[in-house]
Motif scaffolding. Sequence first.
Motif, PDB file in Angstrom:
ATOM      1  N   GLN A 100       0.834  -1.210   0.000  1.00  0.00           N
ATOM      2  CA  GLN A 100       0.000   0.000   0.000  1.00  0.00           C
ATOM      3  C   GLN A 100       0.867   1.258   0.000  1.00  0.00           C
ATOM      4  O   GLN A 100       0.599   2.217  -0.741  1.00  0.00           O
ATOM      5  CB  GLN A 100      -0.925   0.000   1.211  1.00  0.00           C
ATOM      6  N   GLN A 101       1.914   1.265   0.813  1.00  0.00           N
ATOM      7  CA  GLN A 101       2.796   2.422   0.868  1.00  0.00           C
ATOM      8  C   GLN A 101       3.514   2.636  -0.463  1.00  0.00           C
ATOM      9  O   GLN A 101       3.709   3.781  -0.900  1.00  0.00           O
ATOM     10  CB  GLN A 101       3.802   2.251   2.006  1.00  0.00           C
ATOM     11  N   GLN A 104       1.040   4.248  -2.661  1.00  0.00           N
ATOM     12  CA  GLN A 104       0.868   5.651  -2.280  1.00  0.00           C
ATOM     13  C   GLN A 104       2.009   6.510  -2.812  1.00  0.00           C
ATOM     14  O   GLN A 104       1.805   7.655  -3.208  1.00  0.00           O
ATOM     15  CB  GLN A 104       0.803   5.770  -0.756  1.00  0.00           C
ATOM     16  N   ALA A 105       3.210   5.953  -2.815  1.00  0.00           N
ATOM     17  CA  ALA A 105       4.377   6.720  -3.241  1.00  0.00           C
ATOM     18  C   ALA A 105       4.530   6.778  -4.759  1.00  0.00           C
ATOM     19  O   ALA A 105       4.937   7.805  -5.310  1.00  0.00           O
ATOM     20  CB  ALA A 105       5.640   6.131  -2.614  1.00  0.00           C
ATOM     21  N   GLY A 108      -1.295   6.246  -7.622  1.00  0.00           N
ATOM     22  CA  GLY A 108      -2.185   7.384  -7.433  1.00  0.00           C
ATOM     23  C   GLY A 108      -2.929   7.755  -8.705  1.00  0.00           C
ATOM     24  O   GLY A 108      -2.761   7.126  -9.760  1.00  0.00           O
ATOM     25  N   THR A 130      -5.829   3.388  -3.287  1.00  0.00           N
ATOM     26  CA  THR A 130      -4.890   4.502  -3.438  1.00  0.00           C
ATOM     27  C   THR A 130      -5.183   5.334  -4.686  1.00  0.00           C
ATOM     28  O   THR A 130      -4.376   6.192  -5.072  1.00  0.00           O
ATOM     29  CB  THR A 130      -3.441   3.979  -3.511  1.00  0.00           C
ATOM     30  N   VAL A 251       9.069   5.864   0.419  1.00  0.00           N
ATOM     31  CA  VAL A 251       7.988   5.368   1.270  1.00  0.00           C
ATOM     32  C   VAL A 251       7.888   6.181   2.558  1.00  0.00           C
ATOM     33  O   VAL A 251       6.799   6.364   3.106  1.00  0.00           O
ATOM     34  CB  VAL A 251       8.199   3.860   1.554  1.00  0.00           C
ATOM     35  N   ARG A 252       9.013   6.705   3.035  1.00  0.00           N
ATOM     36  CA  ARG A 252       8.979   7.549   4.231  1.00  0.00           C
ATOM     37  C   ARG A 252       8.083   8.785   4.044  1.00  0.00           C
ATOM     38  O   ARG A 252       7.565   9.337   5.007  1.00  0.00           O
ATOM     39  CB  ARG A 252      10.392   8.012   4.595  1.00  0.00           C
ATOM     40  N   LEU A 253       7.900   9.202   2.808  1.00  0.00           N
ATOM     41  CA  LEU A 253       7.080  10.380   2.534  1.00  0.00           C
ATOM     42  C   LEU A 253       5.597  10.130   2.774  1.00  0.00           C
ATOM     43  O   LEU A 253       4.832  11.077   2.945  1.00  0.00           O
ATOM     44  CB  LEU A 253       7.291  10.832   1.082  1.00  0.00           C
ATOM     45  N   VAL A 254       5.180   8.847   2.772  1.00  0.00           N
ATOM     46  CA  VAL A 254       3.753   8.545   2.877  1.00  0.00           C
ATOM     47  C   VAL A 254       3.393   7.730   4.102  1.00  0.00           C
ATOM     48  O   VAL A 254       2.204   7.576   4.419  1.00  0.00           O
ATOM     49  CB  VAL A 254       3.256   7.788   1.611  1.00  0.00           C
ATOM     50  N   ARG A 255       4.379   7.193   4.813  1.00  0.00           N
ATOM     51  CA  ARG A 255       4.059   6.344   5.970  1.00  0.00           C
ATOM     52  C   ARG A 255       3.457   7.195   7.088  1.00  0.00           C
ATOM     53  O   ARG A 255       3.745   8.390   7.219  1.00  0.00           O
ATOM     54  CB  ARG A 255       5.300   5.613   6.467  1.00  0.00           C
TER      55      ARG A 255
END
Length: 365
Positions: A100-101, A104-105, A108, A130, A251-255
């Motif tokens: 999912q992440q 999201q990254a 979309g 997403t 992925v850090r941008l959306v977690r």
Amino acid sequence: MDQFERLSQLPLRDDLRGQHPYGAPQIDVPVLLNVNENTFGVPLDAKEAILKAVADELDGLNRYPDREFTELRRALAAYLGHGMTQENIWAANGSNEVLQQLLQAFGGPGRKAMGFPPTYSMYPLLASGTGTGFVTGTRAADYSLSPESAAEQVRAQAPHIIFLCSPNNPTGTALGRDVVEAVYEAGEASQAIVIVDEAYMEFSHEGTPSALSLLPGRPRLVVSRTMSKAFALAGARVGYMAAAPEVADAVRLVRLPYHLSAITQATAVAALRNSDSLLANVEAIKIQRDRIVDELTRIGLTPAPSDSNFVFFGGLEDPRSVWEGLLAAGVLIRDVGIAGHLRVTAGTEQETTAFLSGLRAILAT
């Protein structure tokens, strides 16, 4: 007005109207072989290590956990080998959240993902959630996927994300590295993220290749795995991926902040430190998996070659009645909605015997 009708009265997104949530039947019967769980459970030494690790965290539960779950990433990198370091690793609450992440990254609105059914049914659902479009490829009649066919379909569709499930769910068959290489190269034009879902890789036959060896020099390649199956931690919800460090940065941008609890992190690290005893059960499961394939072949059915902890088998005139007959006998397996086929998890020797005995009795009548 029933619950579904009440739901339709809400201002739901148009693409969610008429949809049903993912989920296999949860029925309380003696033998549960429908969702590919590790039915052996957690060995005593690993259980004791997990209990101690969790107890050690209790005094600090008033504080947020390590947002970067550094110790867990180090432990996962060491477990995977292949030159992985903590910078290559990301983890979340089950591999579904990892996927999912990634959507999201890299997905979309205006972007599309691609899968090759029959495969894991969550891929289009995760895409929908997403706002990512989803297109389907095709497999051969025996459910195999050749590098030439896969690459041609990727070039034609130009997706932004590609899902390759190996070993594949629900068929259990593994992909060769040549398929992954061909798909990665074909996705160059659309700069596609290629996700190889290896949730069942620990159950594969000796010599079955992992896409982990293909990661160097391929920044758009991701290998996702889980601790739900081989590590018998389905209830703990721990999944992870290996990729180039910049993928983890994306992925850090959306977690969500602090998405992995301290309890989850402690449980996973303790399990990894006791991987020898946990993975010993994997070998026992593989014996039962191969036993199922042999027995089903002997009685005239057509099981697919399996590198997973389950067996997908055909040759059934009425799979629904077989499913219902097994359920009546206290054995729950999975009807995956493919004509003439069912899927069964490889469990303990006793559970496997219950399944095979029940199936023989049904087919005899």
